[in-house]
Design a protein around this motif. Sequence first.
Motif, PDB file in Angstrom:
ATOM      1  N   UNK A  53     -20.698  21.139  39.536  1.00 29.30           N
ATOM      2  CA  UNK A  53     -19.410  20.438  39.587  1.00 29.30           C
ATOM      3  C   UNK A  53     -19.550  18.945  39.822  1.00 29.30           C
ATOM      4  N   UNK A  54     -20.596  18.537  40.561  1.00 32.37           N
ATOM      5  CA  UNK A  54     -20.703  17.117  40.863  1.00 32.37           C
ATOM      6  C   UNK A  54     -21.034  16.277  39.632  1.00 32.37           C
ATOM      7  N   UNK A  55     -21.346  16.921  38.503  1.00 37.98           N
ATOM      8  CA  UNK A  55     -21.634  16.186  37.269  1.00 37.98           C
ATOM      9  C   UNK A  55     -20.369  15.908  36.457  1.00 37.98           C
ATOM     10  N   UNK A  56     -19.222  16.398  36.917  1.00 44.76           N
ATOM     11  CA  UNK A  56     -17.990  16.235  36.146  1.00 44.76           C
ATOM     12  C   UNK A  56     -17.702  14.767  35.860  1.00 44.76           C
ATOM     13  N   UNK A  57     -17.789  13.907  36.863  1.00 43.89           N
ATOM     14  CA  UNK A  57     -17.462  12.494  36.680  1.00 43.89           C
ATOM     15  C   UNK A  57     -18.372  11.855  35.644  1.00 43.89           C
ATOM     16  N   UNK A  58     -19.673  12.139  35.726  1.00 46.32           N
ATOM     17  CA  UNK A  58     -20.636  11.574  34.772  1.00 46.32           C
ATOM     18  C   UNK A  58     -20.357  12.057  33.352  1.00 46.32           C
ATOM     19  N   UNK A 112      -9.717  16.734  41.271  1.00 50.25           N
ATOM     20  CA  UNK A 112      -9.680  18.031  40.592  1.00 50.25           C
ATOM     21  C   UNK A 112     -10.775  18.956  41.103  1.00 50.25           C
ATOM     22  N   UNK A 113     -11.926  18.398  41.446  1.00 52.88           N
ATOM     23  CA  UNK A 113     -13.006  19.212  42.009  1.00 52.88           C
ATOM     24  C   UNK A 113     -12.584  19.823  43.339  1.00 52.88           C
ATOM     25  N   UNK A 173     -27.445  14.384  31.857  1.00 54.17           N
ATOM     26  CA  UNK A 173     -26.162  15.058  31.593  1.00 54.17           C
ATOM     27  C   UNK A 173     -25.211  14.291  30.678  1.00 54.17           C
ATOM     28  N   UNK A 174     -25.275  12.960  30.697  1.00 54.41           N
ATOM     29  CA  UNK A 174     -24.370  12.197  29.851  1.00 54.41           C
ATOM     30  C   UNK A 174     -24.732  12.282  28.369  1.00 54.41           C
ATOM     31  N   UNK A 175     -25.847  12.981  28.052  1.00 57.13           N
ATOM     32  CA  UNK A 175     -26.253  13.171  26.659  1.00 57.13           C
ATOM     33  C   UNK A 175     -26.113  14.621  26.204  1.00 57.13           C
ATOM     34  N   UNK A 176     -25.625  15.502  27.077  1.00 57.38           N
ATOM     35  CA  UNK A 176     -25.436  16.897  26.703  1.00 57.38           C
ATOM     36  C   UNK A 176     -24.329  17.016  25.660  1.00 57.38           C
ATOM     37  N   UNK A 177     -24.285  18.146  24.978  1.00 54.16           N
ATOM     38  CA  UNK A 177     -23.274  18.353  23.953  1.00 54.16           C
ATOM     39  C   UNK A 177     -21.856  18.265  24.481  1.00 54.16           C
ATOM     40  N   UNK A 225     -10.700  13.788  29.653  1.00 54.99           N
ATOM     41  CA  UNK A 225     -10.842  14.800  30.717  1.00 54.99           C
ATOM     42  C   UNK A 225     -11.277  16.158  30.189  1.00 54.99           C
ATOM     43  N   UNK A 226     -11.948  16.877  31.056  1.00 55.53           N
ATOM     44  CA  UNK A 226     -12.378  18.248  30.783  1.00 55.53           C
ATOM     45  C   UNK A 226     -11.666  19.195  31.736  1.00 55.53           C
ATOM     46  N   UNK A 227     -11.620  20.455  31.385  1.00 51.70           N
ATOM     47  CA  UNK A 227     -11.009  21.472  32.226  1.00 51.70           C
ATOM     48  C   UNK A 227     -12.102  22.242  32.954  1.00 51.70           C
ATOM     49  N   UNK A 228     -11.936  22.399  34.263  1.00 43.56           N
ATOM     50  CA  UNK A 228     -12.863  23.192  35.058  1.00 43.56           C
ATOM     51  C   UNK A 228     -12.472  24.658  34.992  1.00 43.56           C
ATOM     52  N   UNK A 229     -13.444  25.514  34.682  1.00 39.09           N
ATOM     53  CA  UNK A 229     -13.203  26.947  34.623  1.00 39.09           C
ATOM     54  C   UNK A 229     -14.229  27.693  35.460  1.00 39.09           C
ATOM     55  N   UNK A 230     -13.809  28.817  36.025  1.00 38.01           N
ATOM     56  CA  UNK A 230     -14.752  29.690  36.709  1.00 38.01           C
ATOM     57  C   UNK A 230     -15.722  30.303  35.715  1.00 38.01           C
TER      58      UNK A 230
END
Length: 436
Positions: free
Chosen positions: A280-285, A373-374, A263-267, A293-298
């Motif tokens: 969601x648990x990949x947000x920190x990585x 945030x999660x 995941x740390x190599x995804x776009x 920071x990124x924004x979480x969206x439904x």
Amino acid sequence: MNRTTRLAAALAAATVSAIALSACSPAGAPAGGDGAASGEDVTIRFAWWGSDARQKNTQAAIDAFEAANPGITVEAEFGDWAGYWDRLATQTAGGNTPDVMQMSDAYLAEYAGRGVLLPLGDQSEIDQSNLDTGGVAAGEVDGTLYALQAGANYPAVLANPALFEAAGIEMPDDKTWTWDDYLATAEKLSKAGVGAVGTDSIIGDPVTNAWLAQQGKSLFTADGKVGFSKGDLTGYFQLVSDLSTSGAAPAASVITEQMVLSPDQWGIATGKSAMGFAWSNLLTTIEGALGSPLTLLRLPADTDAKATGEYLRGAMYYSVASTSKHPAEAAKLVDFLLNDPAAGDALLAERGLPLNTEIRVGIADKVSEPEQRLIAFTTDNADAFGAAPPVPAVGGGTYDQVIQRGVSDVLFGKADPATASANVHQELTDLLAAAG
């Protein structure tokens, strides 16, 4: 012999042992005495997989449990993912299953179906009053509760606010946007000249189950069958195609490469995509790799959707062995891990979001900022979370690889969306038949 074959062979042997044992025990009751309830000191075994950090946190929770429950000693068994499952299958075949074990939804139906796991719904030692009901249901197999979430995650869109701002595009309203809106937004971002495409493509879960849930379907049924018709993923694969051909997502070769990247190599993690899909648990990585920071969206959902597609998926579960000699004490440990504030403080969110909603709120100021945030997302969108889909049927644990083959076939012109949908349906049907 591969791991799946070894698992089936080992669990078949375990079933014979369980049947023999049940003949000597009262109907519906596991073998074993009252243990600590009658003043006898007992020892139970607790097995899990994970990192050194998980081992440290879990041992702290065990220490707190032993301090609160004199007379019960917990022996810890832990290791890495691959070694854990080989060892557990061997232990189970030998009649030596740990009393409490960490369980994955990939294998839950297999272990439950072979009688290895104790039904938890009637275990009075486990208080379910503050447990998220949707999360509890995720541990059911054919209507019986065999596992409780040790930690949960949920499907989400991750959006890069810096790229949205640079493109002059407003962050979408995730309570109303549709899949067409998602495609249109991603196309605009790609054309904005900010050095990134609009989105990573859809390469499987977390979107597949959510897509079907929005249609009132599921990958699998509760009784272990394929839960959708052969045409139900046509729109899914059409969206995959549209995202790529429109330039909203990367080229086909980049998308298929992402299937095997961490995941740390995804776009979305490298700033090459403005949006992406993730558990969601990949947000920190992912944020750690991106450095901002990124924004979480439904997830988007069409106006006629039967559900939002948001649900709590068990990142992992706790189960109790049906052959435990001390089922009451084993259930007490599960209850403590889920419900006791001391355990909550020790475990925090390392396994995912706590199943106990009060514990989830109670640790909110003790976890990292991304984890805060999660947790806030589940509170702010509580009305959107529905029941989790049934766990993968026996033989269906590799479903994501099947979906990804369909994605590759569409992207490289080997199959149109309707054919890819039919192929996935047939391959999953064949896998379940072979396992049955």
